[in-house]
Design a protein around this motif. Structure first.
Motif, PDB file in Angstrom:
ATOM      1  N   ARG A 191     -13.419 -11.734  -2.610  1.00 18.30           N
ATOM      2  CA  ARG A 191     -12.398 -11.791  -3.666  1.00 18.30           C
ATOM      3  C   ARG A 191     -12.961 -12.427  -4.934  1.00 18.30           C
ATOM      4  O   ARG A 191     -12.684 -11.963  -6.038  1.00 18.30           O
TER       5      ARG A 191
ATOM      6  N   LYS B 114       1.245   3.218  -6.651  1.00 16.44           N
ATOM      7  CA  LYS B 114       0.748   2.412  -7.780  1.00 16.44           C
ATOM      8  C   LYS B 114      -0.276   3.178  -8.601  1.00 16.44           C
ATOM      9  O   LYS B 114      -0.200   3.216  -9.820  1.00 16.44           O
TER      10      LYS B 114
ATOM     11  N   THR C  42      -8.272  -1.370  -8.319  1.00 19.70           N
ATOM     12  CA  THR C  42      -9.049  -2.436  -7.655  1.00 19.70           C
ATOM     13  C   THR C  42      -9.133  -2.219  -6.144  1.00 19.70           C
ATOM     14  O   THR C  42     -10.054  -2.713  -5.509  1.00 19.70           O
ATOM     15  N   GLY C  43      -8.176  -1.461  -5.578  1.00 20.26           N
ATOM     16  CA  GLY C  43      -8.249  -1.151  -4.149  1.00 20.26           C
ATOM     17  C   GLY C  43      -9.547  -0.406  -3.844  1.00 20.26           C
ATOM     18  O   GLY C  43     -10.165  -0.605  -2.789  1.00 20.26           O
TER      19      GLY C  43
ATOM     20  N   ASP D  80      -2.054  -8.250   4.270  1.00 18.85           N
ATOM     21  CA  ASP D  80      -2.130  -8.456   2.812  1.00 18.85           C
ATOM     22  C   ASP D  80      -1.184  -9.566   2.358  1.00 18.85           C
ATOM     23  O   ASP D  80      -1.498 -10.317   1.431  1.00 18.85           O
TER      24      ASP D  80
ATOM     25  N   ARG E 133      -2.464 -13.367   4.155  1.00 21.61           N
ATOM     26  CA  ARG E 133      -3.820 -13.913   4.122  1.00 21.61           C
ATOM     27  C   ARG E 133      -3.843 -15.215   3.318  1.00 21.61           C
ATOM     28  O   ARG E 133      -2.979 -15.456   2.465  1.00 21.61           O
TER      29      ARG E 133
ATOM     30  N   ARG F  38     -11.621   6.785   0.799  1.00 20.28           N
ATOM     31  CA  ARG F  38     -10.196   7.100   1.037  1.00 20.28           C
ATOM     32  C   ARG F  38      -9.921   7.436   2.491  1.00 20.28           C
ATOM     33  O   ARG F  38      -8.784   7.712   2.869  1.00 20.28           O
TER      34      ARG F  38
ATOM     35  N   SER G  92       0.838  -1.201   0.000  1.00 22.84           N
ATOM     36  CA  SER G  92       0.000   0.000   0.000  1.00 22.84           C
ATOM     37  C   SER G  92       0.876   1.256   0.000  1.00 22.84           C
ATOM     38  O   SER G  92       1.999   1.248   0.526  1.00 22.84           O
TER      39      SER G  92
ATOM     40  N   ARG H  93      -1.287  -3.392   7.492  1.00 26.93           N
ATOM     41  CA  ARG H  93      -1.894  -3.822   6.225  1.00 26.93           C
ATOM     42  C   ARG H  93      -0.909  -4.667   5.404  1.00 26.93           C
ATOM     43  O   ARG H  93      -1.293  -5.654   4.801  1.00 26.93           O
TER      44      ARG H  93
ATOM     45  N   ARG I 255      -3.288  -5.947  -5.637  1.00 26.79           N
ATOM     46  CA  ARG I 255      -2.361  -6.832  -4.916  1.00 26.79           C
ATOM     47  C   ARG I 255      -2.211  -8.185  -5.598  1.00 26.79           C
ATOM     48  O   ARG I 255      -1.238  -8.881  -5.377  1.00 26.79           O
ATOM     49  N   ASP I 256      -3.237  -8.558  -6.373  1.00 33.40           N
ATOM     50  CA  ASP I 256      -3.267  -9.912  -6.964  1.00 33.40           C
ATOM     51  C   ASP I 256      -3.506  -9.840  -8.471  1.00 33.40           C
ATOM     52  O   ASP I 256      -4.003 -10.776  -9.064  1.00 33.40           O
ATOM     53  N   ILE I 257      -3.183  -8.730  -9.081  1.00 29.79           N
ATOM     54  CA  ILE I 257      -3.528  -8.561 -10.503  1.00 29.79           C
ATOM     55  C   ILE I 257      -2.635  -9.462 -11.374  1.00 29.79           C
ATOM     56  O   ILE I 257      -3.136 -10.196 -12.224  1.00 29.79           O
TER      57      ILE I 257
ATOM     58  N   VAL J  17     -10.245  -2.256   5.818  1.00 26.45           N
ATOM     59  CA  VAL J  17     -10.268  -2.875   4.492  1.00 26.45           C
ATOM     60  C   VAL J  17      -9.509  -4.201   4.384  1.00 26.45           C
ATOM     61  O   VAL J  17      -9.963  -5.124   3.688  1.00 26.45           O
ATOM     62  N   SER J  18      -8.384  -4.349   5.072  1.00 31.42           N
ATOM     63  CA  SER J  18      -7.623  -5.606   4.952  1.00 31.42           C
ATOM     64  C   SER J  18      -8.445  -6.796   5.419  1.00 31.42           C
ATOM     65  O   SER J  18      -8.303  -7.896   4.891  1.00 31.42           O
TER      66      SER J  18
END
Ligand code: DC
Length: 231
Positions: free
Chosen positions: A113, A16, A34-35, A188, A191, A95, A12, A184, A134-136, A103-104
């Protein structure tokens, strides 16, 4: 010119979204944050009382997931898309620090997800997209032609975020932001479902000591080189 998919992942507050937005604009591609989607579901969960300071009702949220409609709407004046949750513009609300705190935990839920990854894959069907998260590169578009993994020291990231929040008028201490960033990072990356990691083929990009202009120029060149090679 054939269009490609650009996947940008990382911790985070590594910048990005700033970089992804600039790249998308320069290439004439669509940008997807996506966040913002995980944040919008978190806001929904907070508003409906499914998550708060010391409690979490995962089953309640999972049962209500089908009632959540997410949309990005392009704002001509700002030059980027804003997040809409059930037809309400929630760009500013998502935000806030309060959302960052929760959020996490929401992003750990498998059903959340699954819902969001399906939406994201659909958005990128036609390529010509820059997506950050994070997973793109690992889950959403493992076949992306260009994958970037952004890192920077926690202190640098917390300071950037702290300044952003101060500019928006939030009363916050730097130490609190640093603690949130570190917490976070941990959640992140540890998990069970789609943890944050550098996916295979991703270019690692540490921008701790790099200005915005240099970051953009480097990444733009990378992208142009990859695009030229497409047949
Ligand atoms: O990029 P951001 O800080 O706005 O993301 C908010 C949170 O959402 C972050 O703590 C991790 C989660 N996230 C995720 O799990 N997967 C994504 N693709 C994007 C964000």
């Amino acid at each position: 010119m054939k269009k490609i998919t650009i996947a940008i992942d990382g911790f985070s507050s590594t910048g990005k979204s700033t970089l992804a937005k600039q790249l998308a604009r320069a290439l004439g591609y669509v940008y997807v944050d996506t966040g913002a989607m995980y944040r919008a579901i978190t806001l929904f969960a907070m508003n409906k009382g499914f998550i708060g300071a010391n409690f979490e009702n995962r089953d309640g949220l999972v049962a209500a997931l089908s009632k959540i409609q997410l949309r990005f709407v392009f704002n001509e004046d700002l030059g980027f898309s804003e997040m809409y949750l059930n037809d309400k513009n929630v760009e500013a609300e998502i935000r806030k620090m309060e959302v960052s705190r929760n959020v996490s935990h929401i992003a750990e839920i498998e059903q959340v997800r699954i819902k969001l990854v399906a939406l994201q894959k659909k958005m990128g069907e036609k390529k010509g997209i820059v997506m950050d998260g994070r997973d793109i590169g690992s889950v959403v578009f493992p076949e992306a032609e260009l994958k970037i993994f952004m890192t920077a020291s926690p202190e640098k990231r917390a300071y950037r975020r702290y300044k952003e929040l101060l500019d928006r008028g939030e009363k916050i201490r730097y130490e609190e932001v640093l603690e949130n960033v570190e917490k976070r990072d941990y959640i992140d990356s540890h998990r069970e479902f789609s943890p944050l990691m550098k996916s295979s083929g991703a270019i690692e990009f540490d921008n701790s000591d790099m200005g915005l202009k240099e970051q953009f120029e480097r990444m733009h060149n990378f992208a142009l080189r990859v695009i030229e090679k497409q047949v």
